[in-house]
Design a protein around this motif. Structure first.
Motif, PDB file in Angstrom:
ATOM      1  N   GLN A 183       0.821  -1.193   0.000  1.00 55.26           N
ATOM      2  CA  GLN A 183       0.000   0.000   0.000  1.00 55.26           C
ATOM      3  C   GLN A 183       0.862   1.254   0.000  1.00 55.26           C
ATOM      4  O   GLN A 183       1.979   1.262   0.509  1.00 55.26           O
ATOM      5  CB  GLN A 183      -0.896   0.019   1.231  1.00 55.26           C
ATOM      6  N   LYS A 184       0.298   2.322  -0.559  1.00 61.22           N
ATOM      7  CA  LYS A 184       1.049   3.567  -0.685  1.00 61.22           C
ATOM      8  C   LYS A 184       1.564   4.058   0.660  1.00 61.22           C
ATOM      9  O   LYS A 184       2.707   4.485   0.795  1.00 61.22           O
ATOM     10  CB  LYS A 184       0.170   4.633  -1.339  1.00 61.22           C
ATOM     11  N   GLU A 185       0.705   4.007   1.677  1.00 62.45           N
ATOM     12  CA  GLU A 185       1.146   4.524   2.974  1.00 62.45           C
ATOM     13  C   GLU A 185       2.288   3.707   3.544  1.00 62.45           C
ATOM     14  O   GLU A 185       3.166   4.231   4.237  1.00 62.45           O
ATOM     15  CB  GLU A 185      -0.011   4.575   3.971  1.00 62.45           C
ATOM     16  N   VAL A 186       2.305   2.405   3.251  1.00 62.79           N
ATOM     17  CA  VAL A 186       3.403   1.562   3.725  1.00 62.79           C
ATOM     18  C   VAL A 186       4.687   1.918   2.989  1.00 62.79           C
ATOM     19  O   VAL A 186       5.760   2.031   3.585  1.00 62.79           O
ATOM     20  CB  VAL A 186       3.070   0.073   3.535  1.00 62.79           C
ATOM     21  N   ALA A 187       4.566   2.106   1.679  1.00 64.48           N
ATOM     22  CA  ALA A 187       5.735   2.475   0.883  1.00 64.48           C
ATOM     23  C   ALA A 187       6.303   3.816   1.337  1.00 64.48           C
ATOM     24  O   ALA A 187       7.521   4.003   1.402  1.00 64.48           O
ATOM     25  CB  ALA A 187       5.356   2.533  -0.589  1.00 64.48           C
ATOM     26  N   ASP A 188       5.415   4.745   1.656  1.00 66.56           N
ATOM     27  CA  ASP A 188       5.884   6.056   2.138  1.00 66.56           C
ATOM     28  C   ASP A 188       6.672   5.911   3.428  1.00 66.56           C
ATOM     29  O   ASP A 188       7.687   6.587   3.639  1.00 66.56           O
ATOM     30  CB  ASP A 188       4.683   6.979   2.366  1.00 66.56           C
ATOM     31  N   ARG A 189       6.204   5.016   4.299  1.00 64.94           N
ATOM     32  CA  ARG A 189       6.906   4.799   5.565  1.00 64.94           C
ATOM     33  C   ARG A 189       8.258   4.130   5.333  1.00 64.94           C
ATOM     34  O   ARG A 189       9.262   4.494   5.956  1.00 64.94           O
ATOM     35  CB  ARG A 189       6.053   3.935   6.488  1.00 64.94           C
ATOM     36  N   LEU A 190       8.287   3.150   4.421  1.00 67.15           N
ATOM     37  CA  LEU A 190       9.533   2.429   4.170  1.00 67.15           C
ATOM     38  C   LEU A 190      10.616   3.349   3.610  1.00 67.15           C
ATOM     39  O   LEU A 190      11.794   3.214   3.931  1.00 67.15           O
ATOM     40  CB  LEU A 190       9.289   1.277   3.200  1.00 67.15           C
ATOM     41  N   ALA A 191      10.208   4.271   2.748  1.00 63.91           N
ATOM     42  CA  ALA A 191      11.177   5.136   2.067  1.00 63.91           C
ATOM     43  C   ALA A 191      11.363   6.485   2.749  1.00 63.91           C
ATOM     44  O   ALA A 191      12.118   7.325   2.263  1.00 63.91           O
ATOM     45  CB  ALA A 191      10.736   5.348   0.619  1.00 63.91           C
ATOM     46  N   ALA A 192      10.694   6.697   3.885  1.00 64.76           N
ATOM     47  CA  ALA A 192      10.735   8.001   4.559  1.00 64.76           C
ATOM     48  C   ALA A 192      12.144   8.358   5.032  1.00 64.76           C
ATOM     49  O   ALA A 192      12.926   7.495   5.440  1.00 64.76           O
ATOM     50  CB  ALA A 192       9.773   7.999   5.743  1.00 64.76           C
ATOM     51  N   SER A 193      12.453   9.631   4.982  1.00 61.07           N
ATOM     52  CA  SER A 193      13.753  10.124   5.453  1.00 61.07           C
ATOM     53  C   SER A 193      13.710  10.353   6.958  1.00 61.07           C
ATOM     54  O   SER A 193      12.659  10.733   7.499  1.00 61.07           O
ATOM     55  CB  SER A 193      14.100  11.441   4.755  1.00 61.07           C
ATOM     56  N   PRO A 194      14.839  10.138   7.644  1.00 62.83           N
ATOM     57  CA  PRO A 194      14.880  10.394   9.082  1.00 62.83           C
ATOM     58  C   PRO A 194      14.424  11.814   9.401  1.00 62.83           C
ATOM     59  O   PRO A 194      14.822  12.768   8.735  1.00 62.83           O
ATOM     60  CB  PRO A 194      16.354  10.190   9.430  1.00 62.83           C
ATOM     61  N   GLY A 195      13.557  11.928  10.400  1.00 61.97           N
ATOM     62  CA  GLY A 195      13.060  13.235  10.793  1.00 61.97           C
ATOM     63  C   GLY A 195      11.771  13.637  10.127  1.00 61.97           C
ATOM     64  O   GLY A 195      11.119  14.595  10.555  1.00 61.97           O
ATOM     65  N   SER A 196      11.373  12.898   9.075  1.00 64.19           N
ATOM     66  CA  SER A 196      10.122  13.223   8.396  1.00 64.19           C
ATOM     67  C   SER A 196       8.933  12.648   9.160  1.00 64.19           C
ATOM     68  O   SER A 196       9.085  11.810  10.042  1.00 64.19           O
ATOM     69  CB  SER A 196      10.135  12.682   6.962  1.00 64.19           C
ATOM     70  N   ARG A 197       7.739  13.087   8.789  1.00 61.99           N
ATOM     71  CA  ARG A 197       6.528  12.654   9.487  1.00 61.99           C
ATOM     72  C   ARG A 197       6.313  11.148   9.392  1.00 61.99           C
ATOM     73  O   ARG A 197       5.826  10.520  10.341  1.00 61.99           O
ATOM     74  CB  ARG A 197       5.312  13.384   8.889  1.00 61.99           C
ATOM     75  N   ASP A 198       6.652  10.544   8.257  1.00 63.22           N
ATOM     76  CA  ASP A 198       6.386   9.122   8.049  1.00 63.22           C
ATOM     77  C   ASP A 198       7.487   8.204   8.586  1.00 63.22           C
ATOM     78  O   ASP A 198       7.332   6.987   8.595  1.00 63.22           O
ATOM     79  CB  ASP A 198       6.202   8.834   6.542  1.00 63.22           C
ATOM     80  N   TYR A 199       8.603   8.799   9.001  1.00 64.65           N
ATOM     81  CA  TYR A 199       9.726   7.976   9.456  1.00 64.65           C
ATOM     82  C   TYR A 199       9.413   7.347  10.808  1.00 64.65           C
ATOM     83  O   TYR A 199       8.912   7.997  11.722  1.00 64.65           O
ATOM     84  CB  TYR A 199      10.979   8.827   9.571  1.00 64.65           C
ATOM     85  N   GLY A 200       9.687   6.028  10.931  1.00 65.58           N
ATOM     86  CA  GLY A 200       9.410   5.334  12.175  1.00 65.58           C
ATOM     87  C   GLY A 200      10.201   4.048  12.256  1.00 65.58           C
ATOM     88  O   GLY A 200      11.196   3.860  11.543  1.00 65.58           O
ATOM     89  N   LEU A 201       9.741   3.146  13.111  1.00 62.03           N
ATOM     90  CA  LEU A 201      10.474   1.900  13.345  1.00 62.03           C
ATOM     91  C   LEU A 201      10.608   1.071  12.076  1.00 62.03           C
ATOM     92  O   LEU A 201      11.686   0.522  11.792  1.00 62.03           O
ATOM     93  CB  LEU A 201       9.768   1.084  14.439  1.00 62.03           C
TER      94      LEU A 201
END
Length: 239
Positions: free
Chosen positions: A153-171
């Motif tokens: 899913q798009k939201e999962v892909a956004d999280r996987l590729a998120a840059s450190p410090g961004s809103r989507d960045y996490g574990l």
């Protein structure tokens, strides 16, 4: 036990949180993200009705497809029964013994014999509700894989590729990026699926030299595809 596929019948409605790819051009783009697989082993997760399997059966040296649905796996076994390079396994990718499938074989550990299995490439259309579980399992067995292209899913892909410090960045972002570079490839529209979400594709590459704590881990490249395949990603929820 490996189980095979049967010839396609009427479209089956996904019941395991999966949406079946219907766009042939999209399937080809996803397969091409794996690169040249003519001499490679490919692991396909959730082949469904076989849109990607059809292409890989012709292109890859060896294809191992893992399908949880009993009817779909039986259909696939029948359909690809004349393809000696295709193995259909009816089972759960979260529980099958990947060490048995990809690990050292009997006799390969004899003194003086250096067994180094060739890393496989992974492709898959991941059910939304267990996407993270499957990703973590693939990373756990990273030593067997060189390239991973996934439809998520798009939201999962956004999280996987998120840059450190961004809103989507996490574990999940941090974990995936410890093992390799994650790259979003393209987005797929709802019309590309039988039961349609909006999806996109992303890809990632492994680090040859990972941080010390994971230095012995993943070797290869990772690709996510939202609701399409590894190195691909989906945009909307699949509910």
């Amino acid at each position: 036990m490996p189980k095979g596929a049967a010839s396609q019948t009427s479209p089956r409605k996904p019941k395991l949180g999966q949406h079946f790819l219907a766009d042939e051009a999209a399937a080809l783009r996803i397969v091409e993200a794996l690169g040249d697989v003519s001499e490679a082993t490919v692991l396909e997760i959730g082949p469904g009705r076989g849109a990607i399997t059809d292409l890989l059966a012709r292109k890859s040296r060896r294809l191992i497809a893992v399908e949880l649905d009993r009817v779909l796996s039986a259909q696939l076994r029948m359909k690809f029964s004349m393809h000696p390079n295709v193995e259909i396994i009816e089972g759960d990718i979260l529980t099958i013994e990947l060490d048995t499938v990809f690990g050292a074989k009997p006799g390969s550990l004899r003194t003086g014999l250096n067994f180094a299995p060739e890393p496989a490439r992974v492709i898959g259309n991941l059910p939304y509700y267990i996407t993270s579980d499957i990703l973590l399992r693939l990373l756990e067995y990273h030593r067997y894989f060189s390239t991973i292209v996934l439809m998520v899913q798009k939201e999962v892909a956004d999280r996987l590729a998120a840059s450190p410090g961004s809103r989507d960045y996490g574990l999940l972002s941090a974990t995936a990026q410890l093992y390799g570079r994650v790259e979003q490839l393209f987005t797929l529209p709802p019309a590309a699926f039988f039961s349609a979400p909006e999806s996109s594709v992303e890809r990632g590459s492994h680090y040859d030299q990972a941080p010390a704590e994971v230095a012995s881990r993943f070797r290869g490249r990772v690709h996510c595809v939202p609701e399409t395949l590894l190195w691909a990603e989906t945009q909307n929820s699949l509910e």
